[in-house]
Write an enzyme that holds these catalytic residues in place. Structure first.
Site, PDB file in Angstrom:
ATOM      1  N   LYS A 159       0.825  -1.218   0.000  1.00  0.00           N
ATOM      2  CA  LYS A 159       0.000   0.000   0.000  1.00  0.00           C
ATOM      3  C   LYS A 159       0.859   1.268   0.000  1.00  0.00           C
ATOM      4  O   LYS A 159       0.558   2.203  -0.713  1.00  0.00           O
ATOM      5  CB  LYS A 159      -0.884   0.086   1.258  1.00  0.00           C
ATOM      6  CG  LYS A 159      -1.830  -1.040   1.473  1.00  0.00           C
ATOM      7  CD  LYS A 159      -2.729  -0.755   2.657  1.00  0.00           C
ATOM      8  CE  LYS A 159      -1.990  -0.530   3.978  1.00  0.00           C
ATOM      9  NZ  LYS A 159      -1.367  -1.743   4.549  1.00  0.00           N
ATOM     10  N   ARG A 183      -8.487   2.617   9.795  1.00  0.00           N
ATOM     11  CA  ARG A 183      -8.118   1.255  10.138  1.00  0.00           C
ATOM     12  C   ARG A 183      -9.227   0.549  10.915  1.00  0.00           C
ATOM     13  O   ARG A 183      -9.106  -0.637  11.205  1.00  0.00           O
ATOM     14  CB  ARG A 183      -6.849   1.274  10.994  1.00  0.00           C
ATOM     15  CG  ARG A 183      -5.606   0.796  10.234  1.00  0.00           C
ATOM     16  CD  ARG A 183      -4.525   0.689  11.253  1.00  0.00           C
ATOM     17  NE  ARG A 183      -3.336  -0.013  10.872  1.00  0.00           N
ATOM     18  CZ  ARG A 183      -2.289   0.527  10.254  1.00  0.00           C
ATOM     19  NH1 ARG A 183      -2.313   1.751   9.827  1.00  0.00           N
ATOM     20  NH2 ARG A 183      -1.213  -0.198  10.054  1.00  0.00           N
ATOM     21  N   ARG A 234      11.282  -5.222   3.909  1.00  0.00           N
ATOM     22  CA  ARG A 234      11.015  -3.798   3.647  1.00  0.00           C
ATOM     23  C   ARG A 234      12.058  -2.892   4.303  1.00  0.00           C
ATOM     24  O   ARG A 234      12.462  -3.094   5.442  1.00  0.00           O
ATOM     25  CB  ARG A 234       9.626  -3.460   4.197  1.00  0.00           C
ATOM     26  CG  ARG A 234       9.268  -2.006   4.084  1.00  0.00           C
ATOM     27  CD  ARG A 234       7.814  -1.794   4.094  1.00  0.00           C
ATOM     28  NE  ARG A 234       7.169  -2.237   5.334  1.00  0.00           N
ATOM     29  CZ  ARG A 234       5.857  -2.251   5.502  1.00  0.00           C
ATOM     30  NH1 ARG A 234       5.058  -1.888   4.526  1.00  0.00           N
ATOM     31  NH2 ARG A 234       5.334  -2.653   6.648  1.00  0.00           N
ATOM     32  N   ARG A 264      11.962  -0.691   9.765  1.00  0.00           N
ATOM     33  CA  ARG A 264      11.107  -0.224  10.865  1.00  0.00           C
ATOM     34  C   ARG A 264      11.149  -1.256  11.980  1.00  0.00           C
ATOM     35  O   ARG A 264      11.109  -2.449  11.709  1.00  0.00           O
ATOM     36  CB  ARG A 264       9.672  -0.085  10.367  1.00  0.00           C
ATOM     37  CG  ARG A 264       9.444   1.154   9.567  1.00  0.00           C
ATOM     38  CD  ARG A 264       8.126   1.154   8.876  1.00  0.00           C
ATOM     39  NE  ARG A 264       7.049   0.556   9.659  1.00  0.00           N
ATOM     40  CZ  ARG A 264       5.793   0.467   9.228  1.00  0.00           C
ATOM     41  NH1 ARG A 264       5.468   0.914   8.033  1.00  0.00           N
ATOM     42  NH2 ARG A 264       4.867  -0.076   9.971  1.00  0.00           N
ATOM     43  N   ARG A 269       0.653  -7.607  14.392  1.00  0.00           N
ATOM     44  CA  ARG A 269       0.143  -6.605  13.441  1.00  0.00           C
ATOM     45  C   ARG A 269      -0.850  -7.253  12.483  1.00  0.00           C
ATOM     46  O   ARG A 269      -1.874  -6.660  12.146  1.00  0.00           O
ATOM     47  CB  ARG A 269       1.303  -5.970  12.662  1.00  0.00           C
ATOM     48  CG  ARG A 269       2.114  -5.034  13.536  1.00  0.00           C
ATOM     49  CD  ARG A 269       3.302  -4.465  12.796  1.00  0.00           C
ATOM     50  NE  ARG A 269       2.919  -3.669  11.652  1.00  0.00           N
ATOM     51  CZ  ARG A 269       3.683  -3.517  10.575  1.00  0.00           C
ATOM     52  NH1 ARG A 269       4.850  -4.128  10.487  1.00  0.00           N
ATOM     53  NH2 ARG A 269       3.277  -2.762   9.593  1.00  0.00           N
TER      54      ARG A 269
END
Ligand code: AMP
Length: 233
Positions: free
Chosen positions: A30, A105, A144, A177, A188
């Protein structure tokens, strides 16, 4: 793979005039797509995760409240998020529309957003829903890396920078991160399944949801996203 850096498209700038929402689990891509779409239309890319991380870096009260929750992969309370979003979209750069990433969310956040858009006289959002096999997500998330300065997103496996650890766009340092570490990813994904997945049903009922196969290449997804958004204009 070469990273395509989107630049504003003169035919698109000023034409969005609405909110676009990117919905999907962490790691579905996203952020990359939201950033690219926002650049093409010349509108702000509003990532609530990035806003929270900025507040944490500043060490302010909001950041202090959000930090432990984010470190555990839990959602930050609506009271914090909604205030932060309301303040951000008041800024003049949002007057031609904006692209949300990581917001809303929860169904409560979505209802609140619908009301806020009505108050601002803006059209209701287009919701781009990223559909992806959960097995692919772990590789996407743990690979990532994010540019510390500009926020550009890479993946060490599928979308590496030209020079390891360095952003192609602005030469910034690429970092992982803390919540992209494997042990934080499971909570998550759980938070997504419990709180955010019901949002897809909510927007589908409203006729606003458009599915995208997020297992495709970045270029293919990007083409599909542009199709969805331009069709809605
Ligand atoms: P993201 O960068 O979108 O993956 O968000 C990172 C973390 O920030 C999430 O795991 C949440 O803890 C928090 N967060 C970001 N956006 C929201 C939101 N809209 N509502 C609640 N928590 C959020």
């Amino acid at each position: 793979m070469e990273k395509s850096v989107a630049v504003p498209d003169s035919r698109l700038v000023g034409r969005l005039q609405r909110a676009v929402i990117f919905l999907g689990p962490p790691g579905a891509g996203k952020g990359t797509q939201a950033q690219e779409l926002a650049r093409k239309y010349g509108v702000p890319h509003l990532s609530t995760g990035d806003m929270l991380r900025e507040n944490i870096a500043l060490g302010n009260a909001l950041g202090e409240q959000a930090k432990p929750l984010m470190a555990r992969g839990e959602l930050v309370p609506d009271s914090i998020i909604l205030k932060m979003v309301a303040k951000r979209i008041e800024r003049p750069d949002c007057s031609f529309g904006f692209v949300f990433d990581g917001f809303p969310r929860t169904v409560a956040q979505a209802q609140w957003l619908g009301e806020l858009l009505r108050q601002h006289g803006l059209k209701q959002p287009v919701v781009v829903h990223f559909v992806i096999d959960p097995a692919l997500l772990m590789r996407r998330i743990t690979g990532r890396r994010m540019c510390k300065t500009g926020g550009d997103i890479y993946n060490i496996y599928d979308r590496p920078p030209k020079v390891p650890g360095i952003c192609d766009t602005d030469g910034g340092e690429l970092v992982q991160r803390p919540d992209d570490r494997e042990e934080i990813v499971a909570p998550r994904l759980e938070a997504y399944a419990k709180m955010t997945a019901p949002l897809a049903a909510y927007y589908r009922r409203l006729g606003r949801l458009e599915d995208v196969d997020a297992a495709q290449s970045v270029e293919q997804v990007s083409k599909r996203v542009l199709e969805i958004v331009s069709k809605a204009q």
